[in-house]
Design a protein around this motif. Structure first.
Motif, PDB file in Angstrom:
ATOM      1  N   GLY A 117       0.884  -1.146   0.066  1.00  0.00           N
ATOM      2  CA  GLY A 117       0.051   0.190   0.008  1.00  0.00           C
ATOM      3  C   GLY A 117       0.866   1.399  -0.009  1.00  0.00           C
ATOM      4  O   GLY A 117       1.782   1.393  -0.707  1.00  0.00           O
ATOM      5  N   PRO A 118       0.657   2.057   0.876  1.00  0.00           N
ATOM      6  CA  PRO A 118       1.083   3.419   0.835  1.00  0.00           C
ATOM      7  C   PRO A 118       2.337   3.443   1.643  1.00  0.00           C
ATOM      8  O   PRO A 118       3.103   4.458   1.776  1.00  0.00           O
ATOM      9  CB  PRO A 118       0.152   4.296   1.266  1.00  0.00           C
ATOM     10  CG  PRO A 118      -0.750   3.766   2.343  1.00  0.00           C
ATOM     11  CD  PRO A 118      -0.899   2.384   1.361  1.00  0.00           C
ATOM     12  N   GLU A 119       2.844   2.130   2.388  1.00  0.00           N
ATOM     13  CA  GLU A 119       3.828   2.216   3.274  1.00  0.00           C
ATOM     14  C   GLU A 119       4.978   2.509   2.430  1.00  0.00           C
ATOM     15  O   GLU A 119       5.389   2.193   1.465  1.00  0.00           O
ATOM     16  CB  GLU A 119       3.558   0.989   4.126  1.00  0.00           C
ATOM     17  CG  GLU A 119       2.694   0.748   4.966  1.00  0.00           C
ATOM     18  CD  GLU A 119       2.843  -0.512   5.725  1.00  0.00           C
ATOM     19  OE1 GLU A 119       3.885  -1.010   5.914  1.00  0.00           O
ATOM     20  OE2 GLU A 119       1.677  -0.944   6.347  1.00  0.00           O
ATOM     21  N   ALA A 120       6.141   2.687   3.225  1.00  0.00           N
ATOM     22  CA  ALA A 120       7.657   2.856   2.750  1.00  0.00           C
ATOM     23  C   ALA A 120       8.097   1.421   2.134  1.00  0.00           C
ATOM     24  O   ALA A 120       7.630   0.514   2.779  1.00  0.00           O
ATOM     25  CB  ALA A 120       8.505   3.352   3.649  1.00  0.00           C
ATOM     26  N   MET A 121       9.008   1.393   1.313  1.00  0.00           N
ATOM     27  CA  MET A 121       9.347   0.311   0.690  1.00  0.00           C
ATOM     28  C   MET A 121      10.289  -0.381   1.635  1.00  0.00           C
ATOM     29  O   MET A 121      11.085   0.263   2.558  1.00  0.00           O
ATOM     30  CB  MET A 121      10.325   0.599  -0.600  1.00  0.00           C
ATOM     31  CG  MET A 121       9.615   0.830  -1.774  1.00  0.00           C
ATOM     32  SD  MET A 121      10.675   1.342  -3.296  1.00  0.00           S
ATOM     33  CE  MET A 121      10.905   2.973  -2.666  1.00  0.00           C
ATOM     34  N   ARG A 122      10.325  -1.809   1.800  1.00  0.00           N
ATOM     35  CA  ARG A 122      11.252  -2.417   2.695  1.00  0.00           C
ATOM     36  C   ARG A 122      11.998  -3.377   2.101  1.00  0.00           C
ATOM     37  O   ARG A 122      11.716  -4.134   1.028  1.00  0.00           O
ATOM     38  CB  ARG A 122      10.046  -3.214   3.762  1.00  0.00           C
ATOM     39  CG  ARG A 122       9.039  -2.225   4.514  1.00  0.00           C
ATOM     40  CD  ARG A 122       8.651  -2.971   5.873  1.00  0.00           C
ATOM     41  NE  ARG A 122       7.684  -4.051   5.321  1.00  0.00           N
ATOM     42  CZ  ARG A 122       6.578  -3.779   4.874  1.00  0.00           C
ATOM     43  NH1 ARG A 122       6.046  -2.913   4.824  1.00  0.00           N
ATOM     44  NH2 ARG A 122       5.671  -5.074   4.677  1.00  0.00           N
ATOM     45  N   ASP A 123      13.106  -3.475   2.239  1.00  0.00           N
ATOM     46  CA  ASP A 123      14.283  -4.329   1.760  1.00  0.00           C
ATOM     47  C   ASP A 123      14.339  -5.507   2.490  1.00  0.00           C
ATOM     48  O   ASP A 123      14.873  -5.540   3.591  1.00  0.00           O
ATOM     49  CB  ASP A 123      15.538  -3.661   1.779  1.00  0.00           C
ATOM     50  CG  ASP A 123      15.539  -2.509   0.616  1.00  0.00           C
ATOM     51  OD1 ASP A 123      14.961  -2.588  -0.373  1.00  0.00           O
ATOM     52  OD2 ASP A 123      15.996  -1.557   1.185  1.00  0.00           O
ATOM     53  N   LEU A 124      14.087  -6.987   2.141  1.00  0.00           N
ATOM     54  CA  LEU A 124      13.841  -8.076   2.832  1.00  0.00           C
ATOM     55  C   LEU A 124      14.569  -9.196   1.898  1.00  0.00           C
ATOM     56  O   LEU A 124      14.977  -8.956   1.067  1.00  0.00           O
ATOM     57  CB  LEU A 124      12.376  -8.409   3.332  1.00  0.00           C
ATOM     58  CG  LEU A 124      11.864  -7.329   4.372  1.00  0.00           C
ATOM     59  CD1 LEU A 124      10.294  -7.716   4.535  1.00  0.00           C
ATOM     60  CD2 LEU A 124      12.455  -7.272   5.381  1.00  0.00           C
ATOM     61  N   HIS A 125      14.280 -10.459   2.424  1.00  0.00           N
ATOM     62  CA  HIS A 125      14.506 -11.525   1.484  1.00  0.00           C
ATOM     63  C   HIS A 125      13.208 -12.346   1.307  1.00  0.00           C
ATOM     64  O   HIS A 125      12.348 -12.257   2.338  1.00  0.00           O
ATOM     65  CB  HIS A 125      15.591 -12.385   2.098  1.00  0.00           C
ATOM     66  CG  HIS A 125      16.987 -11.550   2.262  1.00  0.00           C
ATOM     67  ND1 HIS A 125      17.280 -10.698   3.361  1.00  0.00           N
ATOM     68  CD2 HIS A 125      18.041 -11.641   1.525  1.00  0.00           C
ATOM     69  CE1 HIS A 125      18.678 -10.317   2.951  1.00  0.00           C
ATOM     70  NE2 HIS A 125      19.087 -10.620   1.992  1.00  0.00           N
TER      71      HIS A 125
END
Length: 342
Positions: A33-41
Motif C-alpha cells: 500500500g502506501p507504506e515505505a518500501m522495505r528491503d527483505l529476503h
C-alpha cells in the motif's frame, strides 16, 4: 498510453545470470500500500502475509524448446512458443528467409519437422514427424530456452535444467519459466503453511512471446501473443472461498495473475477457465481476481512492467525500480523478487 512512459535505464551488471542459492535467499522488495518500501529476503515472506491468504503458483513445466537444425545446407534455429495440435507447434525461426512452407528441417537425432504456414508475426508452424510424443523428441534434440538476455551472455548448461524449473513444475508445455516461483523451496513452503498461508496451483503455458519487445509507440497498438491456460472448478471454488473468508489471493508471477484475471468476472468471482488468453493489462485496468502479486523485476518497455504499474501505479513502480537499481537488486528471470500489495 505512450510506451516511452514505461522506459528506464538498467545497468547491464544488474541482469542476473544465475539464481540465488539457496533460492529463498534472493532479495525481496516489499511494497505494501502506501507504506515505505522495505528491503527483505524471499525467506521473510511468511511474516509479510496474513493467515488465510493464498498463494497461487503456475505448475507449468518448461520443455527443451530451443532447437538447431538444417534444411539442406541452410542452418535453421527454432524456438517453439505455442502448441497448436498433438504434433504441431508454432515457432519463431532464425534464418527464416531460408525456410518455405513444405520444407523439412532436420533437428538431429532422428527428429524431423515440416514447416507449415507463416503467420503475421513471422512465426512458422512446425509439424513433427513420427509417432513418438513430441515431448520425447524434444528431450533428444532440444535445449532449455533461456531468455535472450541470459543466453546472449553465456551458453545454456546442465545446471539450467534444474535452475530454470520451479518446484511446482508438473505440466509440460512452457517455453519460459514462471520465474517468480523459482524463489520457492520446500522449507519456505513449510514456513508459509505454518503461518497459515495456503497455496494452490493453476496451469498457464508461458510462450516465447513474453520476451518480445513492445514495438508500438502506443500500448493500444500492441498485440499480445495468446497462451493456453486452465483453472479447474476446484481451484476456482477454493480461491473464491479464500476471499469470502477475508483472505487475499496473491498471484505468484504475472502468468498466474493474467490467468486469474482472465477467469474472473466483473462480479469478482473466479470461474473455471480452459483455453487461450491474450489479456493485456495496462494502467487503468480494474483488477477482479487477485489482491497482490509476487514477481521479479521486469524489462523496460515490457508488457510486464506495464502490468505491475497497473497494479501499484506507474509513479510508485518507477520509484521502486529506481530504488532497486540503486540498491543493486538483481533483475529478470534469475533475479530478485518483489511483493506488491496495493
Amino acid at each position: 498510453m505512450n510506451v516511452d512512459l514505461f522506459d528506464f535505464e538498467l545497468p547491464n551488471d544488474r541482469i542476473a545470470l544465475r539464481p540465488a542459492a539457496p533460492r529463498d535467499t534472493a532479495r525481496l522488495l516489499v511494497l505494501d500500500g502506501p507504506e515505505a518500501m522495505r528491503d527483505l529476503h524471499v525467506r521473510d515472506l511468511p511474516n509479510q502475509l496474513r493467515a488465510g491468504d493464498c498463494l497461487v503458483f503456475n505448475d507449468t513445466r518448461v520443455i527443451p524448446a530451443q532447437l538447431e537444425g538444417v534444411r539442406g545446407e541452410a542452418k535453421i534455429g527454432a524456438t517453439l512458443h505455442k502448441r497448436e495440435g498433438p504434433r504441431r507447434w508454432r515457432a519463431f525461426i532464425r534464418n527464416a528467409k531460408r525456410l518455405r512452407d513444405g520444407d523439412t528441417v532436420d533437428f538431429g537425432n532422428g527428429v524431423l519437422a515440416t514447416a507449415g504456414d507463416r503467420a503475421e508475426d513471422g512465426s512458422f508452424a512446425l509439424d513433427f514427424h513420427g509417432d513418438e510424443p513430441v515431448e520425447l523428441l524434444l528431450e533428444r534434440c532440444g535445449r532449455m530456452p533461456l531468455p535472450p538476455y541470459i543466453a546472449s551472455k553465456r551458453p545454456t548448461d546442465a545446471q539450467d535444467a534444474d535452475d530454470y524449473q520451479t518446484m511446482f513444475a508438473n505440466e509440460p508445455g512452457a517455453v519460459a519459466a514462471p520465474t517468480a516461483a523459482l524463489h520457492f523451496t520446500p522449507d519456505l513452503l513449510a514456513a508459509l503453511d505454518a503461518a497459515g498461508v495456503g497455496h494452490t496451483t493453476l496451469t498457464l503455458h508461458v510462450g516465447a512471446g513474453t520476451f518480445l519487445p513492445v514495438k508500438a509507440e502506443d500500448t493500444a497498438d500492441h498485440k499480445m501473443h495468446a497462451e493456453w491456460g486452465r483453472i479447474d472448478q476446484a481451484t476456482a471454488d477454493h480461491l473464491n472461498a479464500v476471499r469470502a473468508k477475508g483472505g487475499r489471493v496473491i498471484a505468484v508471477g504475472t502468468t498466474s495473475l493474467r490467468l486469474i484475471e482472465s477467469a474472473a468476472g466483473d462480479d469478482k468471482i473466479i470461474r473455471p477457465f480452459e483455453g487461450d488468453t491474450a489479456i493485456f493489462i495496462t494502467p487503468g485496468y480494474h483488477f477482479k481476481g487477485i489482491d497482490g502479486l509476487v514477481t521479479n523485476f521486469h524489462l523496460p518497455r515490457s508488457t510486464l512492467f506495464m502490468l505491475v504499474s497497473s497494479l501499484m501505479g506507474l509513479e510508485r513502480m518507477q520509484a521502486a525500480y529506481a530504488h532497486a537499481i540503486a540498491d543493486h537488486y538483481r533483475f529478470y528471470s534469475y533475479g530478485d523478487a518483489s511483493l506488491l500489495l496495493p
